[in-house]
Design a protein around this motif. Structure first.
Motif, mmCIF file in Angstrom:
data_model
loop_
_atom_site.group_PDB
_atom_site.id
_atom_site.type_symbol
_atom_site.label_atom_id
_atom_site.label_comp_id
_atom_site.label_asym_id
_atom_site.label_seq_id
_atom_site.Cartn_x
_atom_site.Cartn_y
_atom_site.Cartn_z
ATOM 1 N N ALA A 72 0.833 -1.209 0.000
ATOM 2 C CA ALA A 72 0.000 0.000 0.000
ATOM 3 C C ALA A 72 0.864 1.254 0.000
ATOM 4 N N ILE A 73 1.913 1.256 0.791
ATOM 5 C CA ILE A 73 2.816 2.415 0.849
ATOM 6 C C ILE A 73 3.509 2.612 -0.488
ATOM 7 N N LYS A 75 2.455 1.692 -3.482
ATOM 8 C CA LYS A 75 1.478 2.204 -4.461
ATOM 9 C C LYS A 75 1.208 3.678 -4.219
ATOM 10 N N GLN A 76 1.080 4.039 -2.950
ATOM 11 C CA GLN A 76 0.799 5.429 -2.597
ATOM 12 C C GLN A 76 1.951 6.337 -3.016
ATOM 13 N N SER A 77 3.166 5.926 -2.733
ATOM 14 C CA SER A 77 4.311 6.762 -3.101
ATOM 15 C C SER A 77 4.497 6.790 -4.615
ATOM 16 N N LYS A 79 2.074 6.670 -6.828
ATOM 17 C CA LYS A 79 1.062 7.611 -7.340
ATOM 18 C C LYS A 79 1.516 9.050 -7.136
ATOM 19 N N ALA A 80 2.116 9.317 -5.976
ATOM 20 C CA ALA A 80 2.573 10.675 -5.693
ATOM 21 C C ALA A 80 3.675 11.083 -6.666
#
Length: 135
Positions: A72-73, A75-77, A79-80
């Protein structure tokens, strides 16, 4: 464990002396001690096995949680970074690419090249022994 008080232990000792007799009491206590020791060892071994299984199960659960959180981390980073740069970001391991032919040719040339002999130590060379006369 059994929650025996002083009065209960005294009653057990009196009954044991009356039933077993004072002469056979040391032998009976020795046998009882051996059996109690065996039961404790077996229960300790069993408890240790159960504790190990519980620990392994907890570790597996925690590893699954950590892996899910890590994904999850990532994917989140990703996307950022994609929003910042405007281009997709690779979040997995890099793809395996084939080596160029030039690199293969260089390694083949190095393998074919004979190894140079190591320089000899700085000793004066000894003259060859003279040939034996034939005669």
């Amino acid at each position: 464990m059994f929650d025996l008080g002083a009065a209960e232990i005294l009653v057990i000792i009196i009954v044991a002396v009356l039933v077993i007799g004072p002469n056979d009491m040391p032998l009976a206590m020795r046998h009882a001690g051996r059996w109690i020791g065996k039961v404790r060892r077996v229960s300790s071994h069993f408890r240790t096995g159960l504790d190990a299984m519980v620990r392994e199960a907890e570790l597996e659960d925690m590893e699954k949680k950590w892996k899910a959180q890590n994904e999850a981390i990532m994917k989140q980073s990703a996307k950022a970074v994609e929003e910042e740069k405007g281009e997709p970001v690779m979040t997995g391991p890099p793809p395996v690419s084939e080596t160029p032919k030039a690199a293969n040719a260089e390694s083949a040339a190095q393998k074919a090249k004979p190894a140079e002999p190591a320089p000899s130590p700085s000793k004066p060379s000894e003259p060859e022994s003279p040939a034996k006369p034939q005669g």
